[in-house]
Design an enzyme around this catalytic site. Structure first.
Site, mmCIF file in Angstrom:
data_model
loop_
_atom_site.group_PDB
_atom_site.id
_atom_site.type_symbol
_atom_site.label_atom_id
_atom_site.label_comp_id
_atom_site.label_asym_id
_atom_site.label_seq_id
_atom_site.Cartn_x
_atom_site.Cartn_y
_atom_site.Cartn_z
ATOM 1 N N LYS A 157 10.487 0.295 -23.878
ATOM 2 C CA LYS A 157 11.468 0.386 -24.736
ATOM 3 C C LYS A 157 11.222 0.699 -26.162
ATOM 4 O O LYS A 157 11.826 1.591 -26.656
ATOM 5 C CB LYS A 157 12.531 -0.931 -24.320
ATOM 6 N N TRP A 167 20.715 -10.097 -23.002
ATOM 7 C CA TRP A 167 21.541 -11.094 -22.422
ATOM 8 C C TRP A 167 22.915 -10.245 -21.786
ATOM 9 O O TRP A 167 23.695 -10.839 -22.154
ATOM 10 C CB TRP A 167 21.512 -12.274 -22.822
ATOM 11 N N ALA A 197 18.591 2.844 -18.232
ATOM 12 C CA ALA A 197 17.420 2.592 -18.461
ATOM 13 C C ALA A 197 16.761 1.812 -17.107
ATOM 14 O O ALA A 197 17.170 1.889 -16.330
ATOM 15 C CB ALA A 197 17.324 1.375 -19.514
ATOM 16 N N TYR A 198 15.340 1.718 -17.262
ATOM 17 C CA TYR A 198 14.479 0.882 -16.193
ATOM 18 C C TYR A 198 14.654 -0.459 -16.848
ATOM 19 O O TYR A 198 13.837 -0.818 -17.624
ATOM 20 C CB TYR A 198 13.134 1.473 -16.169
ATOM 21 N N TYR A 225 7.894 -3.785 -19.905
ATOM 22 C CA TYR A 225 9.320 -3.568 -20.350
ATOM 23 C C TYR A 225 9.470 -3.436 -21.894
ATOM 24 O O TYR A 225 9.952 -2.188 -22.310
ATOM 25 C CB TYR A 225 10.258 -4.562 -19.788
ATOM 26 N N THR A 282 16.267 -3.159 -26.872
ATOM 27 C CA THR A 282 16.447 -4.611 -26.167
ATOM 28 C C THR A 282 15.700 -5.496 -27.074
ATOM 29 O O THR A 282 14.701 -5.147 -27.868
ATOM 30 C CB THR A 282 15.638 -4.898 -24.798
ATOM 31 N N ASP A 283 15.883 -6.679 -27.300
ATOM 32 C CA ASP A 283 15.258 -7.693 -27.910
ATOM 33 C C ASP A 283 13.836 -7.954 -27.357
ATOM 34 O O ASP A 283 12.929 -8.489 -28.127
ATOM 35 C CB ASP A 283 16.042 -9.094 -27.882
ATOM 36 N N GLY A 310 25.498 1.399 -14.103
ATOM 37 C CA GLY A 310 25.168 0.147 -15.039
ATOM 38 C C GLY A 310 26.457 -0.518 -15.697
ATOM 39 O O GLY A 310 27.492 -0.010 -15.867
#
Length: 284
Positions: free
Chosen positions: A124, A145, A55-56, A120, A96-97, A10
């Site tokens: 998370k 992003w 992560a997925y 998602y 994540t945001d 990743g």
């Protein structure tokens, strides 16, 4: 310090491998749908710290495959964090945001109430909650992003499409901070060492590039820096429907990260220049 990384190919995991002598576990070595196996890997490798960069991330697919996304994004990080807590070592986790609802036009602070819009974000958020519940030394870094010279990301997509077309329509009402994976990796390494020295730094933080920008303006800067002549036409999110709703406001307040770890908010324009240089060198 011996650092174990979950993730290998990743964007962030690749940068971690480039920046430090880490032990990186790919999917063939650590199945994130088997949380117990992930915990055993930590015990077997006996590291001084663990960074979860896996992560997925298939946001749209998660809407129809939330069970798998939850196993990878929720259950596995919780078991990793619990194993680290038992060993008394720091655990660094990337979130994540998407845990926020994307409302308003102000940057989200780390303690702002969460309200994910889709699967998602829910998975998370479940991972965040499991990491905290484990009770060990930890840092959760929410980011947004993510871009780099490898993997699938907006920069590489724009370079491909911009070279093929004279005009692109790009969403202009989603605002956020593009974040170079290299900067995320730097922060994860700094945090792992800092937490080992001072567990009181445990908590939830944000790392996002600045200045905040729309996807359309981000595309314009990509084309400007790369010398691609391609017109960008602004469109609203409603003109580009997706299975999963995207947050319209992905602005994030990075001040707590600066206070705890001394890292400035990265300038994504500088990071973009480095990414483009790397891609150009790879083509040469």
């Amino acid at each position: 310090m011996k650092i174990l990384v979950f993730g290998k190919s990743g964007q962030v995991a690749t940068e971690l491998r480039r920046k430090a002598d880490v032990i990186a576990l790919g999917r063939d070595e650590a199945d994130l749908t088997d949380a117990a196996a992930c915990a055993r890997a930590i015990v077997d490798h006996a590291p001084g710290a663990v960074i979860n960069a896996a992560a997925y991330t298939a946001v749209d697919k998660a809407e129809s495959d939330e069970e798998t996304a939850l196993a990878v994004n929720g259950t596995a990080p919780g078991e990793m964090a619990a194993a680290c807590a038992r060993l008394g070592i720091p655990f660094v986790h990337i979130s994540t945001d998407y845990v926020f609802d994307g409302s308003g036009d102000q940057p989200f602070a780390a303690d702002h109430p969460t309200a994910p819009l889709g699967a998602y974000g829910r998975t998370k958020l479940a991972g965040e909650e499991a990491v905290r519940a484990a009770g060990g030394t930890h840092a959760i870094f929410r980011t947004s992003w993510v871009v780099s010279a490898h993997g699938n990301n907006f920069v590489k997509t724009m370079l491909r499409l911009g070279a093929e077309r004279d005009r692109l329509t790009i969403v202009a009402d989603q605002i956020g901070g593009p974040t170079p994976a290299a900067d995320i990796a730097d922060l994860c390494l700094v945090a792992a060492r800092a937490l080992a020295d001072d567990p009181a730094k445990s908590g939830t933080y944000h790392i996002s590039g600045g200045p905040d920008v729309s996807w359309a303006d981000f595309a314009r800067e990509i084309f400007s820096q790369s010398g691609i002549t391609c017109e960008v036409a602004d469109i609203p999110s409603s003109d580009y429907p997706t299975p999963a709703r995207r947050p319209q406001n992905s602005r994030m307040d990075n001040s707590a990260t600066k206070a705890a770890f001394g890292t400035d908010r990265p300038d994504w324009r500088v990071g973009l220049r480095d990414i483009l240089s790397e891609l150009k060198a790879a083509r040469a």
